[in-house]
Design an enzyme around this catalytic site. Structure first.
Site, PDB file in Angstrom:
ATOM      1  N   GLY A  24       0.836  -1.200   0.000  1.00 48.68           N
ATOM      2  CA  GLY A  24       0.000   0.000   0.000  1.00 48.68           C
ATOM      3  C   GLY A  24       0.868   1.246   0.000  1.00 48.68           C
ATOM      4  O   GLY A  24       2.069   1.172   0.242  1.00 48.68           O
ATOM      5  N   CYS A  54       5.175  -6.440   1.437  1.00 52.10           N
ATOM      6  CA  CYS A  54       5.596  -5.032   1.360  1.00 52.10           C
ATOM      7  C   CYS A  54       4.987  -4.228   2.517  1.00 52.10           C
ATOM      8  O   CYS A  54       5.311  -4.481   3.665  1.00 52.10           O
ATOM      9  CB  CYS A  54       5.244  -4.462  -0.019  1.00 52.10           C
ATOM     10  SG  CYS A  54       6.128  -2.942  -0.387  1.00 52.10           S
ATOM     11  N   TYR A  55       4.074  -3.299   2.256  1.00 53.07           N
ATOM     12  CA  TYR A  55       3.473  -2.548   3.376  1.00 53.07           C
ATOM     13  C   TYR A  55       2.853  -3.512   4.387  1.00 53.07           C
ATOM     14  O   TYR A  55       2.905  -3.280   5.599  1.00 53.07           O
ATOM     15  CB  TYR A  55       2.410  -1.568   2.869  1.00 53.07           C
ATOM     16  CG  TYR A  55       1.859  -0.713   3.982  1.00 53.07           C
ATOM     17  CD1 TYR A  55       2.524   0.444   4.373  1.00 53.07           C
ATOM     18  CD2 TYR A  55       0.714  -1.089   4.685  1.00 53.07           C
ATOM     19  CE1 TYR A  55       2.056   1.213   5.427  1.00 53.07           C
ATOM     20  CE2 TYR A  55       0.239  -0.327   5.742  1.00 53.07           C
ATOM     21  CZ  TYR A  55       0.908   0.828   6.107  1.00 53.07           C
ATOM     22  OH  TYR A  55       0.446   1.575   7.162  1.00 53.07           O
ATOM     23  N   HIS A  88       7.568  -8.420  -3.972  1.00 55.95           N
ATOM     24  CA  HIS A  88       6.215  -8.736  -4.443  1.00 55.95           C
ATOM     25  C   HIS A  88       6.175 -10.097  -5.159  1.00 55.95           C
ATOM     26  O   HIS A  88       6.549 -10.170  -6.333  1.00 55.95           O
ATOM     27  CB  HIS A  88       5.731  -7.636  -5.403  1.00 55.95           C
ATOM     28  CG  HIS A  88       5.428  -6.356  -4.701  1.00 55.95           C
ATOM     29  ND1 HIS A  88       4.187  -6.075  -4.180  1.00 55.95           N
ATOM     30  CD2 HIS A  88       6.214  -5.299  -4.386  1.00 55.95           C
ATOM     31  CE1 HIS A  88       4.214  -4.890  -3.586  1.00 55.95           C
ATOM     32  NE2 HIS A  88       5.433  -4.403  -3.698  1.00 55.95           N
ATOM     33  N   GLU A 133       3.582 -11.542  -6.216  1.00 54.87           N
ATOM     34  CA  GLU A 133       2.442 -11.592  -7.136  1.00 54.87           C
ATOM     35  C   GLU A 133       2.775 -11.107  -8.541  1.00 54.87           C
ATOM     36  O   GLU A 133       2.011 -11.351  -9.465  1.00 54.87           O
ATOM     37  CB  GLU A 133       1.258 -10.787  -6.560  1.00 54.87           C
ATOM     38  CG  GLU A 133       1.456  -9.275  -6.476  1.00 54.87           C
ATOM     39  CD  GLU A 133       2.192  -8.796  -5.222  1.00 54.87           C
ATOM     40  OE1 GLU A 133       2.951  -9.586  -4.632  1.00 54.87           O
ATOM     41  OE2 GLU A 133       2.031  -7.613  -4.854  1.00 54.87           O
ATOM     42  N   ASP A 148     -18.975  -9.769 -20.742  1.00 55.43           N
ATOM     43  CA  ASP A 148     -19.672 -10.165 -19.520  1.00 55.43           C
ATOM     44  C   ASP A 148     -21.117 -10.586 -19.790  1.00 55.43           C
ATOM     45  O   ASP A 148     -21.553 -11.647 -19.339  1.00 55.43           O
ATOM     46  CB  ASP A 148     -19.629  -9.027 -18.484  1.00 55.43           C
ATOM     47  CG  ASP A 148     -18.195  -8.602 -18.204  1.00 55.43           C
ATOM     48  OD1 ASP A 148     -17.297  -9.445 -18.392  1.00 55.43           O
ATOM     49  OD2 ASP A 148     -17.972  -7.452 -17.820  1.00 55.43           O
ATOM     50  N   LYS A 167     -12.181 -10.888 -14.626  1.00 55.26           N
ATOM     51  CA  LYS A 167     -12.420 -10.906 -16.075  1.00 55.26           C
ATOM     52  C   LYS A 167     -11.743 -12.119 -16.741  1.00 55.26           C
ATOM     53  O   LYS A 167     -12.328 -12.745 -17.625  1.00 55.26           O
ATOM     54  CB  LYS A 167     -11.856  -9.614 -16.682  1.00 55.26           C
ATOM     55  CG  LYS A 167     -12.295  -9.354 -18.080  1.00 55.26           C
ATOM     56  CD  LYS A 167     -13.576  -8.582 -18.055  1.00 55.26           C
ATOM     57  CE  LYS A 167     -14.033  -8.082 -19.377  1.00 55.26           C
ATOM     58  NZ  LYS A 167     -15.183  -7.177 -19.218  1.00 55.26           N
TER      59      LYS A 167
END
Ligand code: XMP
Length: 529
Positions: free
Chosen positions: A63, A90-91, A185, A187, A243, A385
């Protein structure tokens, strides 16, 4: 807030608390790709939501705050009483350190980009995961760092599990409690072993079983739809976008002819789009679709209006009116289906808390009249998505629909600058079609995130043979973007642009000039209106 279903495939689940990092949704997508259900909630969500969610493990995201500053975000204390594994990224690591008695402060040297970390002390989280070994046999990992603060003192009971030359405490662990922190990170794809690290956390440490698979998701969705709808009728506004198309095919599978779709042709669609939607759904897939041919009604409503926001409002209102008219012709409808997806749900939750990143949300055609009181069916509201696309593919929707660039609700209405005329729509449709055809022919369509033509109602002089021309201008726009909040104009090859421009000027008699838009967002927006 996302519904908290307790069906089997969501029984083992991870909670991600969002401190506002641009990567938070990426954490969630990685965990889902690993095969485990997760939800994302703002970090300041009320404690009882966390308890009710009953996670098998918790991840604290990165963050923008500076840990320790007045009012900086803190993890809810309740998470330290739940007796579940926690991973701070991280944060998330820094606040965990400070909240549990350690310290964090500004790094001597901020790190943004690649770093090589050395794994230490054979932690449960990183043991045997490495990109290479150094001469002493220590495991090294290539990771992505992005921070200006770092942990400087470990909380009691914690040990070091990773370090770099610039960041002596790049990872820590309390093995008894199963608490872990990573300054880098995992991710992002730049961290080569990132998925392995996350997988280790969620499967071995949190003991989650991998049940979140495409087949299971589809089976679960079909079952939930059948349970919700029973033998009643469902109405769906089908636009032909990803969608609503996936909702249509899912509902068709689950309840067949109880689904009635309304496709509103507003006269602002791309070339042949209306017949393509009808062919795909009605003829090929057997879905019941009513086509409302409302082109002239939309043109009349829009006549002489030149203000972009007013045009949007008119188009939105006209859509509701036509949809409402069609709905009233169908007897006994109880449900209205919508293509809400998980990021829409996250946005509203983030907007409610005010702190987590709020993404622009002006785009859904909303606001059906009150007398159309339906219960909502929103089968995609827990899916990202990319999950929606995978499901659509598995259910047999064509690639052309699933991988299409986004198309705004007001359609070509915001790509014809100023007042809309049918003649302008025809010109724009043809120009746009040539641009799309060539992007596809040259395998460039998937390399850009959104591309389209814009009609400029200005006249420009040109020559064809010996004749002087005084005709309209077409602008081409192509952008690269991740979240559509910021965008870079796509560096399409000059030869390609030359070819597209020649085709447009030669094949469309009312166009004398083609220009390419080289504006980034910000300061420009992606659309011209
Ligand atoms: P802007 O132009 O705001 O666009 O940079 C960002 C993304 O949103 C789409 N867009 C819209 N979509 N209704 C929609 O459904 C709208 O009124 C609208 N305006 C912009 C745009 O195509 C881009 O993908």
């Amino acid at each position: 807030m996302a519904s908290i279903l307790m069906s089997n495939i969501q029984h083992h689940k991870i909670l991600i608390l969002d401190f506002g990092s641009q990567y938070t949704q990426l954490i969630a997508r990685r965990i889902r790709e690993i095969g485990i259900y997760c939800e994302l909630l703002p970090y300041d969500v009320k404690p009882h939501f966390i308890e009710k969610f009953n996670p098998s493990g918790i991840i604290l995201s990165g963050g923008p705050d500076t840990v320790g500053d007045d009012g900086s975000a803190r993890a809810p204390e309740v998470i330290f009483n739940l007796n579940v594994p926690i991973l701070g990224i991280c944060y998330g690591m820094q606040t965990m350190a400070v909240q549990l008695g350690g310290k964090a402060k500004s790094s001597k040297k901020a790190e943004f980009g690649f770093a090589k970390i050395r794994a230490r002390n054979h932690s449960k989280l990183l043991n045997k995961i490495s990109d290479e070994k150094n001469s002493k046999g220590h495991s090294l990992l290539d990771v992505w760092m992005s921070h200006g603060i770092e942990v400087t003192k470990l909380p009691e009971g914690f040990e070091l599990i990773a370090s770099t030359d610039n960041c002596p405490i790049a990872g820590f662990a309390n093995n008894n409690k199963n608490y872990f922190g990573l300054q880098f990170h995992p991710e992002v794809t730049h961290t080569k072993q990132g998925v392995q690290i996350l997988e280790r956390f969620v499967t071995e440490i949190c003991k989650c079983q991998k049940k979140w698979t495409t087949d299971n998701i589809i089976e679960d969705l079909l079952l939930n739809i059948k349970n919700q709808v029973g033998n009643k009728k469902v109405l769906l506004g089908l636009s032909g976008g990803v969608d609503s198309s996936v909702v249509a095919i899912l509902l068709h599978r689950a309840i067949g002819k109880q689904l009635i779709c309304v496709f509103v042709d507003n006269g602002l669609l791309r070339l042949n789009e209306g017949s393509e939607v009808m062919n795909t759904f009605s003829e090929n897939l057997g879905v019941k679709v009513i086509r409302a041919n409302a082109q002239q009604y939309f043109y009349e409503q829009l006549s002489n209006e030149s203000d972009p926001e007013a045009k949007r409002k008119i188009i939105g209102k006209a859509f509701i009116k036509i949809f409402d008219q069609e709905a009233k012709k169908i007897n006994g409808v109880n449900f209205l289906a919508q293509g809400t997806i998980y990021p829409d749900v996250i946005e509203s939750a983030g907007a409610a808390s005010g702190k987590a990143k709020v993404i622009k949300s002006h785009h859904n055609v909303g606001g059906l009249p009150d007398d159309l009181k339906f219960e909502l069916v929103e089968p995609l509201k827990e899916l990202f998505k990319d999950e929606v696309r995978i499901i659509g593919e598995k259910l047999g929707l064509p690639r052309k629909i699933l991988h299409r660039h986004p198309f705004p609700g007001p359609g070509l209405g915001v790509r014809i600058l100023g007042p809309i005329k049918e003649e302008f729509v025809q010109i724009l449709r043809e120009a746009d079609n040539i641009f799309m055809e060539e992007l596809n022919n040259q395998q460039l369509y998937d390399k850009v995130d959104q591309a389209f033509a814009v009609f400029l109602p200005v006249k420009s002089v040109g020559v064809t043979g010996d004749d002087r021309r005084y005709d309209y201008v077409i602008a081409l726009r192509a952008v690269e973007t991740i979240d559509f909040m910021t965008a870079r104009w796509a560096r399409l090859p000059y030869d390609f642009l030359d070819h597209v421009s020649n085709r447009i000027i030669n094949e469309i008699s009312r166009v004398s000039r083609v220009v390419y838009d080289v504006s980034g967002k910000p300061p420009a927006t992606i659309e011209w209106e």
